[in-house]
Design a protein around this motif. Structure first.
Motif, PDB file in Angstrom:
ATOM      1  N   LEU A 196       0.821  -1.215   0.000  1.00 45.99           N
ATOM      2  CA  LEU A 196       0.000   0.000   0.000  1.00 45.99           C
ATOM      3  C   LEU A 196       0.854   1.263   0.000  1.00 45.99           C
ATOM      4  O   LEU A 196       0.576   2.215  -0.746  1.00 45.99           O
ATOM      5  CB  LEU A 196      -0.952  -0.009   1.206  1.00 45.99           C
ATOM      6  CG  LEU A 196      -2.024  -1.110   1.187  1.00 45.99           C
ATOM      7  CD1 LEU A 196      -2.893  -1.037   2.433  1.00 45.99           C
ATOM      8  CD2 LEU A 196      -2.884  -0.998  -0.078  1.00 45.99           C
ATOM      9  N   TYR A 197       1.900   1.301   0.824  1.00 48.52           N
ATOM     10  CA  TYR A 197       2.766   2.483   0.819  1.00 48.52           C
ATOM     11  C   TYR A 197       3.552   2.582  -0.489  1.00 48.52           C
ATOM     12  O   TYR A 197       3.828   3.696  -0.963  1.00 48.52           O
ATOM     13  CB  TYR A 197       3.730   2.458   2.002  1.00 48.52           C
ATOM     14  CG  TYR A 197       4.603   3.691   2.069  1.00 48.52           C
ATOM     15  CD1 TYR A 197       4.037   4.946   2.276  1.00 48.52           C
ATOM     16  CD2 TYR A 197       5.978   3.612   1.884  1.00 48.52           C
ATOM     17  CE1 TYR A 197       4.820   6.088   2.316  1.00 48.52           C
ATOM     18  CE2 TYR A 197       6.771   4.750   1.929  1.00 48.52           C
ATOM     19  CZ  TYR A 197       6.185   5.981   2.143  1.00 48.52           C
ATOM     20  OH  TYR A 197       6.972   7.113   2.167  1.00 48.52           O
ATOM     21  N   TYR A 199       2.427   1.895  -3.422  1.00 48.55           N
ATOM     22  CA  TYR A 199       1.559   2.583  -4.388  1.00 48.55           C
ATOM     23  C   TYR A 199       1.703   4.102  -4.270  1.00 48.55           C
ATOM     24  O   TYR A 199       1.644   4.828  -5.268  1.00 48.55           O
ATOM     25  CB  TYR A 199       0.087   2.215  -4.144  1.00 48.55           C
ATOM     26  CG  TYR A 199      -0.304   0.828  -4.568  1.00 48.55           C
ATOM     27  CD1 TYR A 199       0.026   0.326  -5.824  1.00 48.55           C
ATOM     28  CD2 TYR A 199      -1.031   0.006  -3.709  1.00 48.55           C
ATOM     29  CE1 TYR A 199      -0.352  -0.954  -6.211  1.00 48.55           C
ATOM     30  CE2 TYR A 199      -1.413  -1.272  -4.087  1.00 48.55           C
ATOM     31  CZ  TYR A 199      -1.066  -1.746  -5.337  1.00 48.55           C
ATOM     32  OH  TYR A 199      -1.440  -3.010  -5.710  1.00 48.55           O
ATOM     33  N   VAL A 200       1.904   4.576  -3.052  1.00 50.78           N
ATOM     34  CA  VAL A 200       1.974   6.023  -2.796  1.00 50.78           C
ATOM     35  C   VAL A 200       3.351   6.583  -3.150  1.00 50.78           C
ATOM     36  O   VAL A 200       3.465   7.612  -3.826  1.00 50.78           O
ATOM     37  CB  VAL A 200       1.643   6.316  -1.311  1.00 50.78           C
ATOM     38  CG1 VAL A 200       1.846   7.801  -1.006  1.00 50.78           C
ATOM     39  CG2 VAL A 200       0.227   5.884  -0.988  1.00 50.78           C
ATOM     40  N   ILE A 201       4.420   5.915  -2.693  1.00 51.09           N
ATOM     41  CA  ILE A 201       5.746   6.520  -2.750  1.00 51.09           C
ATOM     42  C   ILE A 201       6.482   6.263  -4.059  1.00 51.09           C
ATOM     43  O   ILE A 201       7.245   7.125  -4.522  1.00 51.09           O
ATOM     44  CB  ILE A 201       6.609   6.052  -1.550  1.00 51.09           C
ATOM     45  CG1 ILE A 201       7.878   6.900  -1.429  1.00 51.09           C
ATOM     46  CG2 ILE A 201       6.960   4.588  -1.675  1.00 51.09           C
ATOM     47  CD1 ILE A 201       7.659   8.369  -1.222  1.00 51.09           C
ATOM     48  N   ARG A 204       6.469   8.826  -6.725  1.00 49.29           N
ATOM     49  CA  ARG A 204       7.024  10.105  -6.275  1.00 49.29           C
ATOM     50  C   ARG A 204       8.535  10.068  -6.073  1.00 49.29           C
ATOM     51  O   ARG A 204       9.128  11.082  -5.697  1.00 49.29           O
ATOM     52  CB  ARG A 204       6.351  10.528  -4.963  1.00 49.29           C
ATOM     53  CG  ARG A 204       4.863  10.860  -5.129  1.00 49.29           C
ATOM     54  CD  ARG A 204       4.163  11.028  -3.785  1.00 49.29           C
ATOM     55  NE  ARG A 204       2.823  11.564  -3.940  1.00 49.29           N
ATOM     56  CZ  ARG A 204       1.767  10.855  -4.307  1.00 49.29           C
ATOM     57  NH1 ARG A 204       1.907   9.548  -4.551  1.00 49.29           N
ATOM     58  NH2 ARG A 204       0.573  11.411  -4.423  1.00 49.29           N
ATOM     59  N   SER A 423      11.597   6.530   1.333  1.00 44.86           N
ATOM     60  CA  SER A 423      10.964   5.227   1.122  1.00 44.86           C
ATOM     61  C   SER A 423      11.258   4.274   2.270  1.00 44.86           C
ATOM     62  O   SER A 423      10.398   3.988   3.098  1.00 44.86           O
ATOM     63  CB  SER A 423      11.423   4.631  -0.207  1.00 44.86           C
ATOM     64  OG  SER A 423      12.851   4.506  -0.250  1.00 44.86           O
TER      65      SER A 423
END
Length: 447
Positions: A196-197, A199-201, A204, A423
């Motif tokens: 899940l993290y 997908y976010v980081i 970016r 990350s």
């Protein structure tokens, strides 16, 4: 030295490291060497002891991880060159599908991480993540982060890892109950901090260049017939099987029994990897028709890119040793003890602060449980099993430049310092915070 001053000096040293490596662009090994010795001198250590402390810390850490990295890299190289890693990747791709590969890597990390140290699991699985990312045109961090988060969760919170077993002993917890709650609580933590993290980081982070290690694991073998999936998995998982056998031997036989001695020896980290590497030379090499000269060349050439990683991991160990020998880590621990907080929070905070000061999750768990154990014995105020889990969670938080896992992640994935902090440091901190956030309300129900 007062606890606040010790904490301020440690924070200043970490900020100086970030500045030297990220802004000045000084070689990370030289930066770690300068800051480590400089911090020791400022803390009042004699010059001779400051240098000796750095060397001792570097030697101690490399004694643990150098053989692991070397043998794991050889094993990964042979799996890549013979097509064994491709066979596993193809089968996983068919079973899981491209969209669920990150979740598949998390599950593999949880399973492989049960009997092995984080560093061992990482060097075993990173070649597989590299091959899968190449074959499915996915960013490597999208697969590596879930795998590494799962390995970290099992390393910190699930028996039979040594630090967890020490905490179980210190708190007089039930091993089976700790294992049960470790899996129940650790799995959602791994899911949030991993896939899940990611997908976010990952979108970016920006561009990440392939490394020399990534390139050598990514070469597509020019072979029509790949080794079978079962043979490839047997080779990859042989260290896991041997280490699990060593852990079971301690539970089934007394230390004087021959079964215990044999399985305990084969379950040693370095011996298990050595056996698996030799097996890959023989089994995969013979199946693929590789000559002895070719296997020798592969096993020699794959070690060159690991030199930088080993130096950085060793220097990180030196930095942690300076903090311990100068008394700074002890002062930081005193700061936590002075805070009047619930026992679960105290154990978590102690483990987190020792982790920041030493870079070692094992040292953090051992230290925190040694301090909190006698307090628990006199109060019996919380579940000892939850106390084990929350101590383990705190022990992996805020991975910084004195942590071997920080440099493994940075160098194997080819990230810069900023990318690694955004990350991997956040992933480890998520594991720590989520562990406390779940265990604290549970402690109101479970006693």
């Amino acid at each position: 030295m007062t606890p606040l001053l010790a904490t301020g000096l440690t924070a200043a040293a970490i900020l100086l490291l970030v500045t030297l490596i990220g802004w000045v662009r000084l070689n990370p090994f030289i930066s770690l060497f300068i800051v480590s010795v400089g911090l020791a001198l400022v803390a009042g250590m004699p010059t001779e002891k400051a240098i000796a402390s750095f060397e001792a810390g570097m030697g101690h850490v490399l004694g643990h991880v150098a053989g692991v990295i070397a043998l794991g890299t050889m094993l990964g190289k042979i799996l890549a060159e013979t097509g064994g890693a491709d066979q596993i990747a193809l089968t996983l791709s068919r079973l899981a599908g491209k969209k669920r590969l990150n979740w598949a890597m998390m599950v593999i990390g949880l399973l492989v991480g049960l009997p092995v140290f984080y560093e061992v699991g990482f060097v075993l699985l990173i070649p597989l993540a590299i091959v899968l990312s190449r074959r499915n045109d996915l960013p490597l961090p999208m697969l590596a982060f879930p795998m590494a988060a799962a390995l970290s969760v099992t390393h910190a919170m699930v028996p039979p890892h040594p630090a967890t077993l020490l905490a179980i002993s210190a708190y007089h917890a039930n091993t089976a109950h700790t294992l049960f709650w470790g899996i129940i609580i650790g799995t959602p933590i791994a899911a949030i901090a991993g896939p899940l993290y990611a997908y976010v980081i990952v979108p970016r982070l920006g561009a990440i260049s392939p490394t020399a290690l990534s390139d050598q694991f990514s070469r597509r073998p020019e072979r029509e017939h790949l080794p079978s999936f079962s043979l490839s998995c047997l080779t990859l998982l042989m260290p896991v099987v041997l280490m699990l056998g060593g852990a079971l031997a301690e539970m089934l036989w007394p230390a004087t029994a021959w079964q215990h001695k044999v399985l305990h020896f084969l379950g040693n980290t370095d011996v298990a990897l050595l056996v698996a590497t030799l097996m890959s030379f023989w089994l995969l090499g013979s199946v693929s028709g590789l000559s002895r000269e070719t296997i020798l060349r592969f096993s020699n050439e794959c070690l060159a890119p690991t030199a930088t990683i080993m130096l950085l991991i060793g220097a990180g160990g030196g930095f942690g040793q300076e903090l311990m020998d100068s008394g700074l880590s002890h002062s930081i621990t005193d700061l936590a003890l002075g805070a009047h907080v619930p026992l679960l929070v105290l154990a978590w905070l102690l483990a987190l602060l020792v982790r920041i000061a030493t870079g070692s999750a094992t040292v953090a768990t051992t230290t925190a449980s040694g301090i909190v154990g006698p307090i628990l014995a006199s109060s019996h105020s919380v579940s000892p099993e939850l106390l084990v889990l929350v101590t383990g969670a705190g022990s992996v938080g805020l991975s910084l430049m004195n942590d071997a896992g920080f440099w493994q992640m940075k160098e194997y994935l080819g990230m810069n310092l900023s990318q690694t902090l955004k990350s991997w440091t956040v992933i480890e901190s998520l594991i720590a915070v989520l562990g406390l956030a779940i265990c604290l309300p549970l402690s109101w129900i479970i006693h």
